[in-house]
Design a protein around this motif. Sequence first.
Motif, PDB file in Angstrom:
ATOM      1  N   SER A  67       0.608  -1.299   0.475  1.00 49.83           N
ATOM      2  CA  SER A  67      -0.157  -0.253   0.172  1.00 49.83           C
ATOM      3  C   SER A  67       0.504   1.362   0.296  1.00 49.83           C
ATOM      4  N   ASP A  71       0.712   3.757  -2.844  1.00 43.90           N
ATOM      5  CA  ASP A  71       0.244   5.505  -2.449  1.00 43.90           C
ATOM      6  C   ASP A  71       1.484   7.150  -3.552  1.00 43.90           C
ATOM      7  N   SER A  98      -4.656   3.146  -2.247  1.00 42.36           N
ATOM      8  CA  SER A  98      -3.918   2.466  -1.015  1.00 42.36           C
ATOM      9  C   SER A  98      -4.301   1.711  -0.005  1.00 42.36           C
ATOM     10  N   GLN A  99      -5.548   2.486   0.794  1.00 44.88           N
ATOM     11  CA  GLN A  99      -6.136   1.929   1.312  1.00 44.88           C
ATOM     12  C   GLN A  99      -6.719   0.755   1.843  1.00 44.88           C
ATOM     13  N   LEU A 101      -6.031  -1.769  -0.944  1.00 42.97           N
ATOM     14  CA  LEU A 101      -5.152  -1.816  -0.674  1.00 42.97           C
ATOM     15  C   LEU A 101      -4.435  -2.684   0.263  1.00 42.97           C
ATOM     16  N   ASP A 102      -4.176  -2.496   0.904  1.00 41.87           N
ATOM     17  CA  ASP A 102      -4.192  -2.008   2.257  1.00 41.87           C
ATOM     18  C   ASP A 102      -4.686  -2.930   3.312  1.00 41.87           C
TER      19      ASP A 102
END
Length: 166
Positions: A67, A71, A98-99, A101-102
């Motif tokens: 992530s 990002d 990104s969050q 994915l995280d």
Amino acid sequence: MAEIWGKERIRWLVFVGLITSMLSALMVQLAVWLPAAPSWEGQKAYAAVLEANLRVTIAGMVAYLISQYHDVWAFHFWKRKTASRHLWLRNNLSTAVSQLLDTVVFIIIAFYGVVSELLGLMLGQYLVKLLVAVADTPVVYGLVRLIRRGPQERSHSYIKGEPRLG
């Protein structure tokens, strides 16, 4: 941070974060592997709790790497596309993906085979992260402005005979 220091420096910080997480995970494992004090009777429960932490720690590190590198890439992608304008848009677009994915990577690695309702966990966790990302936009603007002013301007906001900065 990427707005101020650029892609390469932030990639370095992501790497430092990963190393820090790995050292933390190693310390937790050492705490489990080292012999307990003779008077300690809870070693079995202590080990069970901390050993479960290893899977969560690994999930966190993998999700963090994926992530954060995304990002950094996405933030700079949007920075080029917006000609360095619209910080709020760049910040929120890069963070939103990104969050996601995280969240997905972390939940799958940490809880697959342990928890039956992964989708619900993902949705709840992602919504909280998304709300925080949107809410932190004014903070991002404030910090970028503060950092760009430089240490001289921050410590001496008024110089005799000159107008106040900010």
